[in-house]
Design a protein around this motif. Structure first.
Motif, PDB file in Angstrom:
ATOM      1  N   ASP A 188      -4.547   7.531  -0.491  1.00  0.00           N
ATOM      2  CA  ASP A 188      -4.068   6.116  -0.341  1.00  0.00           C
ATOM      3  C   ASP A 188      -4.550   5.211  -1.407  1.00  0.00           C
ATOM      4  O   ASP A 188      -5.482   5.039  -2.174  1.00  0.00           O
ATOM      5  N   LEU A 199      -6.183   2.224   5.892  1.00  0.00           N
ATOM      6  CA  LEU A 199      -5.995   3.649   6.050  1.00  0.00           C
ATOM      7  C   LEU A 199      -7.409   4.115   5.786  1.00  0.00           C
ATOM      8  O   LEU A 199      -8.298   3.405   5.779  1.00  0.00           O
ATOM      9  N   ARG A 253       0.611   5.717   0.490  1.00  0.00           N
ATOM     10  CA  ARG A 253      -0.080   6.918   0.628  1.00  0.00           C
ATOM     11  C   ARG A 253       0.713   7.970   0.290  1.00  0.00           C
ATOM     12  O   ARG A 253       2.047   8.134   0.673  1.00  0.00           O
ATOM     13  N   LYS A 304       1.032  -1.298  -0.097  1.00  0.00           N
ATOM     14  CA  LYS A 304      -0.052   0.146  -0.057  1.00  0.00           C
ATOM     15  C   LYS A 304       1.159   1.188  -0.056  1.00  0.00           C
ATOM     16  O   LYS A 304       1.964   1.277   0.536  1.00  0.00           O
TER      17      LYS A 304
END
Length: 245
Positions: free
Chosen positions: A170, A223, A124, A122
């Motif tokens: 995100d 998130l 951000r 992932k």
């Protein structure tokens, strides 16, 4: 010694054996590989030992900040150890300042990507300039035989329907990073751009030498946005532990 005393004595012996103090040296050796290889990338606060099993740790991110100090758009580069480590400013224009917000240096970060390959689960992206969050990143892998392939990551279409922050994006995008992997992107004028990278798998040779596993895994955190819609289940049947109103 009566039967009660014998039972107590036996119980104390079992407790001492289970404590591990009678074999402390071997225990110490078996856990050495946790010193930085199995645990350093991941948040052990999420560990669980219920039912005698260890839950998967939550990924601990790398956080890198790019700042364009000029009045024009520049092309920034991340990773690409084999091509960029010895280049001025790690392959970036002089108008770009790179900072590792986790306390280390960007030089250490890019060097580690060459000997501890990892998979990102992932990302951000953060910027006060909303236009920066609409740029396209180019993920490129180079091979020593001259071959290369690139994949675009268009941030403008990656926003989750349940994420509402204008300055944060995100993205769930698996990417494998090694010394031949590179990410390039436009960095807009006078813009600061922060990239948080959540590894979900890290290869470590040191862990193997110390008795552990070469592949350390974790799960990416949930998130903002959650990537799921709330689910409401309606039923007329009784459910254990829930009383019907």
């Amino acid at each position: 010694m009566n039967s009660i005393e014998k039972e107590l004595f036996g119980f104390m012996g079992e407790a001492e054996s289970m404590s591990g103090f009678d074999s402390y040296d071997s225990m110490d050796d078996s856990f050495d590989y946790f010193d930085d290889d199995a645990m350093s990338y991941f948040d052990d606060d999420a560990m669980s030992y219920a039912s005698g099993q260890q839950a998967q740790a939550v990924s601990d991110p790398y956080v890198i900040q790019y700042q364009n100090t000029t009045l024009g758009t520049l092309t920034a580069v991340m990773f690409g150890y084999n091509d960029n480590f010895n280049a001025p400013n790690f392959g970036n224009p002089v108008g770009i300042t790179i900072t590792n917000l986790q306390g280390g240096t960007y030089g250490r970060f890019i060097a580690q990507s060459n000997n501890k390959f990892f998979k990102v689960g992932k990302w951000r992206f953060q910027s006060a300039n909303a236009s920066q969050l609409s740029q396209t990143l180019t993920l490129t892998h180079f091979d020593a035989n001259g071959k290369q392939y690139s994949t675009p990551l268009n941030l403008s279409i990656m926003r989750d329907a349940y994420q509402f922050q204008n300055d944060i994006l995100d993205v769930t995008k698996p990417v494998t990073i090694d010394g031949n992997s590179q990410i390039s992107f436009p960095l807009l004028a006078s813009t600061t751009f922060v990239i948080s990278i959540f590894p979900v798998a890290v290869v470590s040779g040191k862990a193997v030498l110390n008795g552990g596993t070469s592949l350390n895994t974790a799960r990416a955190p949930r998130l903002s946005g959650k990537n799921v819609a709330p689910v409401i289940i309606q039923t007329t049947q009784g459910v254990a532990g829930i009383s019907k109103s």
